[in-house]
Design a protein around this motif. Sequence first.
Motif, PDB file in Angstrom:
ATOM      1  N   ALA A 211       0.813  -1.620   0.317  1.00 58.88           N
ATOM      2  CA  ALA A 211      -0.531   0.126  -0.167  1.00 58.88           C
ATOM      3  C   ALA A 211       1.210   1.335  -0.167  1.00 58.88           C
ATOM      4  O   ALA A 211       0.215   1.986  -0.781  1.00 58.88           O
ATOM      5  CB  ALA A 211      -1.030   0.113   1.002  1.00 58.88           C
ATOM      6  N   MET A 212       2.422   1.291   0.774  1.00 63.29           N
ATOM      7  CA  MET A 212       3.050   2.467   0.777  1.00 63.29           C
ATOM      8  C   MET A 212       3.470   2.534  -0.004  1.00 63.29           C
ATOM      9  O   MET A 212       3.642   4.239  -0.381  1.00 63.29           O
ATOM     10  CB  MET A 212       3.854   2.200   2.171  1.00 63.29           C
ATOM     11  N   ASP A 213       3.868   1.676  -1.287  1.00 61.45           N
ATOM     12  CA  ASP A 213       5.393   2.057  -1.972  1.00 61.45           C
ATOM     13  C   ASP A 213       4.527   2.451  -3.422  1.00 61.45           C
ATOM     14  O   ASP A 213       5.634   2.223  -4.634  1.00 61.45           O
ATOM     15  CB  ASP A 213       6.684   0.377  -2.036  1.00 61.45           C
ATOM     16  N   HIS A 214       3.588   2.075  -3.445  1.00 58.21           N
ATOM     17  CA  HIS A 214       3.362   1.325  -5.001  1.00 58.21           C
ATOM     18  C   HIS A 214       3.752   0.502  -5.945  1.00 58.21           C
ATOM     19  O   HIS A 214       3.860   0.602  -7.169  1.00 58.21           O
ATOM     20  CB  HIS A 214       3.355   2.691  -5.556  1.00 58.21           C
ATOM     21  N   LEU A 215       4.338  -0.214  -5.137  1.00 55.43           N
ATOM     22  CA  LEU A 215       4.436  -0.774  -5.997  1.00 55.43           C
ATOM     23  C   LEU A 215       3.712  -2.719  -6.358  1.00 55.43           C
ATOM     24  O   LEU A 215       2.892  -2.762  -5.238  1.00 55.43           O
ATOM     25  CB  LEU A 215       6.083  -2.305  -5.402  1.00 55.43           C
ATOM     26  N   ASP A 216       3.451  -3.321  -7.000  1.00 53.50           N
ATOM     27  CA  ASP A 216       2.349  -4.496  -7.353  1.00 53.50           C
ATOM     28  C   ASP A 216       3.535  -5.306  -6.612  1.00 53.50           C
ATOM     29  O   ASP A 216       4.698  -5.630  -6.604  1.00 53.50           O
ATOM     30  CB  ASP A 216       2.411  -4.973  -8.863  1.00 53.50           C
ATOM     31  N   PRO A 217       2.808  -6.421  -6.203  1.00 54.65           N
ATOM     32  CA  PRO A 217       2.624  -7.651  -5.427  1.00 54.65           C
ATOM     33  C   PRO A 217       4.249  -8.370  -5.705  1.00 54.65           C
ATOM     34  O   PRO A 217       5.155  -8.853  -5.065  1.00 54.65           O
ATOM     35  CB  PRO A 217       1.734  -7.979  -5.358  1.00 54.65           C
ATOM     36  N   SER A 218       3.815  -8.081  -6.924  1.00 57.97           N
ATOM     37  CA  SER A 218       5.049  -9.691  -7.692  1.00 57.97           C
ATOM     38  C   SER A 218       6.313  -8.383  -7.715  1.00 57.97           C
ATOM     39  O   SER A 218       7.625  -9.310  -7.402  1.00 57.97           O
ATOM     40  CB  SER A 218       5.079 -10.035  -8.837  1.00 57.97           C
TER      41      SER A 218
END
Length: 89
Positions: free
Chosen positions: A34-41
């Motif tokens: 949620a914080m880093d705006h990175l997708d899970p993979s």
Amino acid sequence: MGVEEIFKALSCKWRVEILKEIAKRDLCMCELEAMDHLDPSTLSRHIAVLKRAGLVDVIREGKRKRLVLKDPRVLELVELAEKIAEGRQ
């Protein structure tokens, strides 16, 4: 863990940011997503690099994965590198 793995892990701004967030408090993977705006993979790949370098532990708690900084001295290394980089600019 070799020094090469540590520096490889620290060579990415996202991994450094992840380390800084984990240093504030142990975090669940879902909180980092949620914080880093990175997708899970992508986040999982970054965590894998940090884990291989021996910088973080992943502790499973049921379905949750909690991330823990193994050695807070790595932040001193990051801070020193940032100071060196600032001196060159």
